[in-house]
Enzyme design. Structure first.
Site, PDB file in Angstrom:
ATOM      1  N   ASP A   1     -37.313 -17.727  32.651  1.00 17.72           N
ATOM      2  CA  ASP A   1     -36.180 -18.802  32.941  1.00 17.72           C
ATOM      3  C   ASP A   1     -35.491 -18.794  32.122  1.00 17.72           C
ATOM      4  O   ASP A   1     -35.388 -18.542  31.462  1.00 17.72           O
ATOM      5  CB  ASP A   1     -36.913 -19.163  34.216  1.00 17.72           C
TER       6      ASP A   1
ATOM      7  N   HIS B   1     -33.277 -16.634  30.749  1.00 21.92           N
ATOM      8  CA  HIS B   1     -31.581 -16.656  31.804  1.00 21.92           C
ATOM      9  C   HIS B   1     -31.447 -17.652  30.845  1.00 21.92           C
ATOM     10  O   HIS B   1     -29.843 -17.896  31.176  1.00 21.92           O
ATOM     11  CB  HIS B   1     -31.853 -17.513  32.656  1.00 21.92           C
TER      12      HIS B   1
END
Length: 357
Positions: free
Chosen positions: A170, A193
């Protein structure tokens, strides 16, 4: 726990030592203050493991929590969340995926040479950790891990993150509401991310995100590079004085992105623009390669357009072939300084909030 209680209650200077070795720490594992003075936790050479079974986390959302301490120094240690079996576990209805290391109101403190691996949820969650430093951290989970943010920052005033390697599934670093006076430098991010402000606007009465500097970082193979994201149909909010500078992108899918139509894992009000106001943002000296053709996306809110966004000395090329990289913009008129590759905002007119994504 007994050793911690004695050290915290002891006259300063005081310390807790975890000798080299491997230990199992069962939840909830809470080290709380206030202590009588400055205190140190030394864990160099120690590996601390969480129970792999998610079923053991039914009453706590954090595996190891440190609370209400002033002038803590924490050095060394590998914290293994053993999270692989829990990332997609849907069989435990009452379980809570725990943060590896939760820091609450730990102020004027230093965390260095710490490793966190395979967290079940975030590696580190911080709230109220004013005037604190994170140095030489290694945070590691595979790209397919779920919600394993490297460092999530809640309301905190004054934080420095330097010389850190983050590999995760993430955001490498995410700035939540109330993040103020944060400096990030010499961080390598990827997979993951990217480095993100937000997402913001989901809840009422969120505090502004202000005075954020991200500098001299390398982002490799991530879904996003440097990003600001807010929900459509959001509550009012504010992002101000945020700067990304001297960033190297290596095959990043969305190297530069403002997304005020962010919607993930929930039903969104897609016909209602975001009410989070974004002002005084700069992207300077950002170079490298984009894994998608659209290397620069500025998708600002139709209801509250972005103000004073600067693009300076951008050089992003498409890594996928002979096609040149491009940009897309909506509801923003950026200030352009120096050479901008790809050319920014070729059609710079207001567009519907959802025209880009």
């Amino acid at each position: 726990m007994n050793a911690w209680k004695k050290a915290c209650a002891g006259a300063p200077p005081s310390s807790l030592l975890l000798p080299p070795g491997t230990y199992m720490a069962f939840p909830p594992f809470v080290l709380s203050g206030p202590c009588k003075g400055p205190i140190e936790i030394k864990a160099t050479g120690a590996t601390i493991k969480a129970p792999p079974e998610l079923e053991k986390f039914q009453t706590t959302d954090t595996w190891i929590r440190i609370n209400y301490i002033d002038r803590l120094t924490m050095t060394g240690g590998t914290f293994d969340g053993q999270g692989r079996g829990s990332w997609r576990n849907a069989n435990c209805k009452n379980c809570q995926k725990p943060v590896n290391l939760g820091l609450g109101f730990v102020k004027n403190s230093l965390f260095k040479d710490i490793t966190s691996i395979n967290s079940k949820y975030f590696h580190i969650h911080m709230q109220g950790c004013d005037n604190t430093k994170l140095e030489h951290l290694t945070l590691d989970a595979p790209a397919d891990s779920v919600n394993t943010d490297g460092i999530h920052i809640g309301p905190t005033n004054g934080l420095n993150i330097t010389n850190t390697i983050i590999k995760t599934g993430d955001d490498c670093i995410s700035f939540g509401d109330g993040s103020t006076n944060i400096r990030v430098e010499k961080v390598t991010c990827g997979p993951g991310h990217g480095i993100s402000v937000g997402s913001l606007g989901k809840n009422p009465n969120e505090k502004p995100v202000e005075r954020i500097w991200v500098k001299n970082c390398t982002i490799v193979g991530t879904d996003n590079g440097v990003r600001i994201k807010t929900w459509p149909g959001s509550y009012p909010g504010k992002v101000n004085d945020v700067h990304f500078e001297d960033i190297v992108m290596d095959k990043v899918a969305n190297p530069i992105i403002i997304d005020q139509n962010y919607c993930a894992g929930r039903v969104c009000q897609k016909n209602v623009p975001s009410q989070v106001k974004i002002t005084n943002v700069s992207f300077r000296n950002i170079k490298g390669t984009s894994r998608t053709q659209v290397a620069l996306k500025l998708n600002c809110s139709a209801g509250s357009p972005c103000d004073n966004v600067e693009l300076a000395d951008i050089n992003l090329t498409y890594s996928g072939g002979q096609v040149t990289a491009s940009s897309r913009c909506a509801n923003v008129k950026p200030k352009l300084v120096g050479q901008i590759i790809p050319p920014a905002c070729p059609v710079n007119v207001p567009k519907p909030y959802n025209s880009l994504m």
